[in-house]
Write a protein that holds these residues in place. Structure first.
Motif, PDB file in Angstrom:
ATOM      1  N   SER A 238      16.396 -26.049  52.234  1.00 24.94           N
ATOM      2  CA  SER A 238      15.182 -25.717  51.488  1.00 24.94           C
ATOM      3  C   SER A 238      14.734 -24.286  51.757  1.00 24.94           C
ATOM      4  O   SER A 238      15.038 -23.696  52.797  1.00 24.94           O
TER       5      SER A 238
ATOM      6  N   SER B  99      18.717 -21.187  44.337  1.00 23.32           N
ATOM      7  CA  SER B  99      17.943 -21.547  43.149  1.00 23.32           C
ATOM      8  C   SER B  99      16.758 -20.605  42.978  1.00 23.32           C
ATOM      9  O   SER B  99      16.451 -19.814  43.874  1.00 23.32           O
ATOM     10  N   LYS B 100      16.082 -20.705  41.859  1.00 27.78           N
ATOM     11  CA  LYS B 100      14.899 -19.885  41.604  1.00 27.78           C
ATOM     12  C   LYS B 100      13.800 -20.157  42.628  1.00 27.78           C
ATOM     13  O   LYS B 100      13.001 -19.290  42.943  1.00 27.78           O
ATOM     14  N   LYS B 101      13.756 -21.382  43.156  1.00 27.33           N
ATOM     15  CA  LYS B 101      12.758 -21.757  44.161  1.00 27.33           C
ATOM     16  C   LYS B 101      13.128 -21.253  45.559  1.00 27.33           C
ATOM     17  O   LYS B 101      12.329 -21.334  46.472  1.00 27.33           O
TER      18      LYS B 101
ATOM     19  N   ASP C 286      15.874 -22.424  47.289  1.00 27.40           N
ATOM     20  CA  ASP C 286      16.737 -23.385  47.978  1.00 27.40           C
ATOM     21  C   ASP C 286      18.196 -22.943  47.846  1.00 27.40           C
ATOM     22  O   ASP C 286      18.570 -22.309  46.867  1.00 27.40           O
TER      23      ASP C 286
END
Length: 102
Positions: A21, A50-52, A54
């Motif tokens: 994460s 990812s864009k977040k 992660d």
């Protein structure tokens, strides 16, 4: 950290997804998944961000085996996985390696 195992119905293998994460890796720019399944090659399995923020990677591994692995963050920091099935001493250092059993 999480590990997802999806056993295949058509062959004796398992699709394994490793995920870290963004909270765990606040300053990470790159993460690689290294292990017995790729001869501990840092360039063999870079994880996707990812864009977040992660990081994740998936691969298919043979059933009825166990594999040692670790994460390499920014090319210099080693991490084990909290979700590993076990931990074994590394043959190369005083550290331990994460283990996944299928």
């Amino acid at each position: 950290m999480s590990i997802t195992k999806q056993y295949l119905k058509t062959k004796p293998a398992c699709k394994v997804t490793f995920k870290l994460s963004a909270e765990q890796l606040a300053d990470a720019e790159s993460v690689s998944l290294l292990g017995e399944f790729n001869n501990w090659d840092p360039s063999a399995l870079p994880m996707k961000k990812s864009k977040k923020g992660d990081f994740s990677a998936s691969l298919t591994l043979e059933n009825d085996r166990e594999y040692q692995f670790r994460y390499l963050v920014n090319g210099g920091t080693w991490l084990n996985d909290d979700a590993a099935d076990a931990y074994l001493p590394s043959p190369l250092s005083y550290d331990h390696n994460s283990v996944i059993r299928l």
